[in-house]
Design an enzyme around this catalytic site. Sequence first.
Site, PDB file in Angstrom:
ATOM      1  N   GLY A 186       0.472  -0.905   0.441  1.00  0.00           N
ATOM      2  CA  GLY A 186       0.059   0.069  -0.161  1.00  0.00           C
ATOM      3  C   GLY A 186       1.069   1.482  -0.352  1.00  0.00           C
ATOM      4  O   GLY A 186       2.413   1.015   0.199  1.00  0.00           O
ATOM      5  N   GLY A 188       1.380   5.626   1.963  1.00  0.00           N
ATOM      6  CA  GLY A 188       0.286   6.136   2.730  1.00  0.00           C
ATOM      7  C   GLY A 188       1.052   7.681   1.963  1.00  0.00           C
ATOM      8  O   GLY A 188       1.797   8.228   1.295  1.00  0.00           O
ATOM      9  N   GLY A 189       0.997   9.068   3.395  1.00  0.00           N
ATOM     10  CA  GLY A 189       1.425   9.772   3.930  1.00  0.00           C
ATOM     11  C   GLY A 189       2.524   9.882   2.965  1.00  0.00           C
ATOM     12  O   GLY A 189       3.261  11.152   2.476  1.00  0.00           O
ATOM     13  N   PHE A 190       3.449   9.002   3.699  1.00  0.00           N
ATOM     14  CA  PHE A 190       4.763   8.992   3.855  1.00  0.00           C
ATOM     15  C   PHE A 190       5.708   8.342   3.255  1.00  0.00           C
ATOM     16  O   PHE A 190       6.761   8.832   2.300  1.00  0.00           O
ATOM     17  CB  PHE A 190       5.144   8.852   4.947  1.00  0.00           C
ATOM     18  N   GLY A 191       5.075   7.506   2.684  1.00  0.00           N
ATOM     19  CA  GLY A 191       5.390   6.368   1.033  1.00  0.00           C
ATOM     20  C   GLY A 191       4.998   5.136   1.297  1.00  0.00           C
ATOM     21  O   GLY A 191       3.438   4.460   1.557  1.00  0.00           O
ATOM     22  N   VAL A 193       5.431   0.812   1.037  1.00  0.00           N
ATOM     23  CA  VAL A 193       4.927   0.245   2.085  1.00  0.00           C
ATOM     24  C   VAL A 193       5.080  -1.003   1.272  1.00  0.00           C
ATOM     25  O   VAL A 193       4.286  -1.724   0.426  1.00  0.00           O
ATOM     26  CB  VAL A 193       4.091   0.148   3.147  1.00  0.00           C
ATOM     27  N   LYS A 207       8.713   0.122   4.937  1.00  0.00           N
ATOM     28  CA  LYS A 207       8.486   1.539   5.266  1.00  0.00           C
ATOM     29  C   LYS A 207       9.123   2.088   3.833  1.00  0.00           C
ATOM     30  O   LYS A 207      10.134   2.658   4.928  1.00  0.00           O
ATOM     31  CB  LYS A 207       7.465   2.365   6.012  1.00  0.00           C
ATOM     32  N   ASP A 304      -1.577  10.694  15.697  1.00  0.00           N
ATOM     33  CA  ASP A 304      -1.925  10.550  14.647  1.00  0.00           C
ATOM     34  C   ASP A 304      -3.180   8.862  14.654  1.00  0.00           C
ATOM     35  O   ASP A 304      -2.795   7.602  14.288  1.00  0.00           O
ATOM     36  CB  ASP A 304      -1.356   9.824  13.941  1.00  0.00           C
TER      37      ASP A 304
END
Length: 496
Positions: A186, A188-191, A193, A207, A304
């Site tokens: 998947g 996400g906001g940071f990169g 996985v 990650k 978060d």
Amino acid sequence: MQGDMIPFYVLSLLLIALPNTTTDVINDPYARSSRRTLTISLNATTPSSLPPNQPLSALPPVTVVRALATATATANASAPATAKASASATASVTSSAPVTESSPVLLPPSPPTFMTNRSVAFCSLVVVVAGCFFRKRLRTVKERYHSKRQKKKVGNDMKKTVESLQFRLETIETATNKFSDDNKLGEGGFGAVFKGTLGNGHEIAVKRLSKSSTQGVQEFQNEVVLVAKLQHRNLVRLLGFCLEGEETLLVYEYVPNKSLDKFLFEPKKREQLDWSRRCMIIGGIARGILYLHEDSRLKVIHRDLKASNILLDGEMNPKISDFGMAKMFGVDGQTQGNTERVVGTYGYMAPEYAIEGIYSVKSDVFSFGVLLLEITTGRKNFLGFNCRFPTLLAHAWQSWNEGKGLDLIDPILLKDSCRPDQVLRYIHIGLLCVQEDANSRPTMSSVVLMLKTETISLPKPERPAFFTGRSANVQDQIAANSCTINGLTISDDLPR
């Protein structure tokens, strides 16, 4: 520093001995007849180092102190002889003619001012105060020295810990087949996985932080240090990291069932979450947050918490992940902080944090309350614009006050053999956690106790935060998952 203290103590001893010598001479029974007797008695004990025919008041104080100290030691060593000499000297002087002006007189009629008992007491007090001051300064220096050594030791231990967690980039590239799309779990906001398999067959989740990620080096180090220290069954375990070239990677344990949101907000998968499993997930999340707030070595505020950051293992046990935004406090009792950079996800952020930047353990309690309401209702707390429907918090509050709490329960749960009163109790606890006033929200220890013990009476909840918040229709809700509003990121729902 100790060398500076020696003269004070030597001077104190001399000053204390000095009046004793004078007093002993004056009080001597053989020296009471006249002033001449006093003069001759002192002449018998005065060292030859003093200049002849000069009064003591004309000599430097240091010279007199040293000479009298020497005389005192000599007199103490030969007390009997001195007594006899004083007696004979007294007899001779009594029978002789009066002393003329040319006779050597070494002492003035009365003791010098610096030889009085009051002066000695004052000097002794000064010496004691100075000694206390220097001892305090010495203790401060020692404390600073030990503190510096302790910090250095902690730094060395942390360095060893970090070194033991390092992975080589070559090892990770081999495990993930050079980050192939087939191994992508998947984004996400940071990169992204990726799933990987090490040479020993152990599965990992990597990650890979994007170059344009808002998570900088500070957040990366924060996550490494935090997660490496935290050990709990309901927290995702960090296996290591890699920081080579332009790559910034975090290596976690692989969690096969991905994230909670993939089950909770997809109708077909939500059917797998019966009430017993939802209770297990809710209890596990609560215990994990309680560990962060009260039971770990450092007080940690996640900042978060949301469904996409709750991973599920093969047995559907929840594991809190993504500590990139977490804040930690020491053991000094600090429980809140303030930041000018507000990060997180709309719909899960407490109002005091979203508006004022104030975060505390109660802001995590608010996020948990949102999660609790989402798990029990099967609905997401969307916050958007051009609203047609109220937010989940507003809808839950309105239904609760109108006595329509059963309408909030996920219809899938009503088909299950769940107890509606137990589900309503969980919704009640969720409303307590999302109250607008942070002081009115319970602590996580109280939440865990309320979840486990049904006999504990629950207080009436007050109005939740964002009661007048707005939500969008389905199309806007889907679009909201990939947008950024006012600098606040809204992460997507892809698994991590």
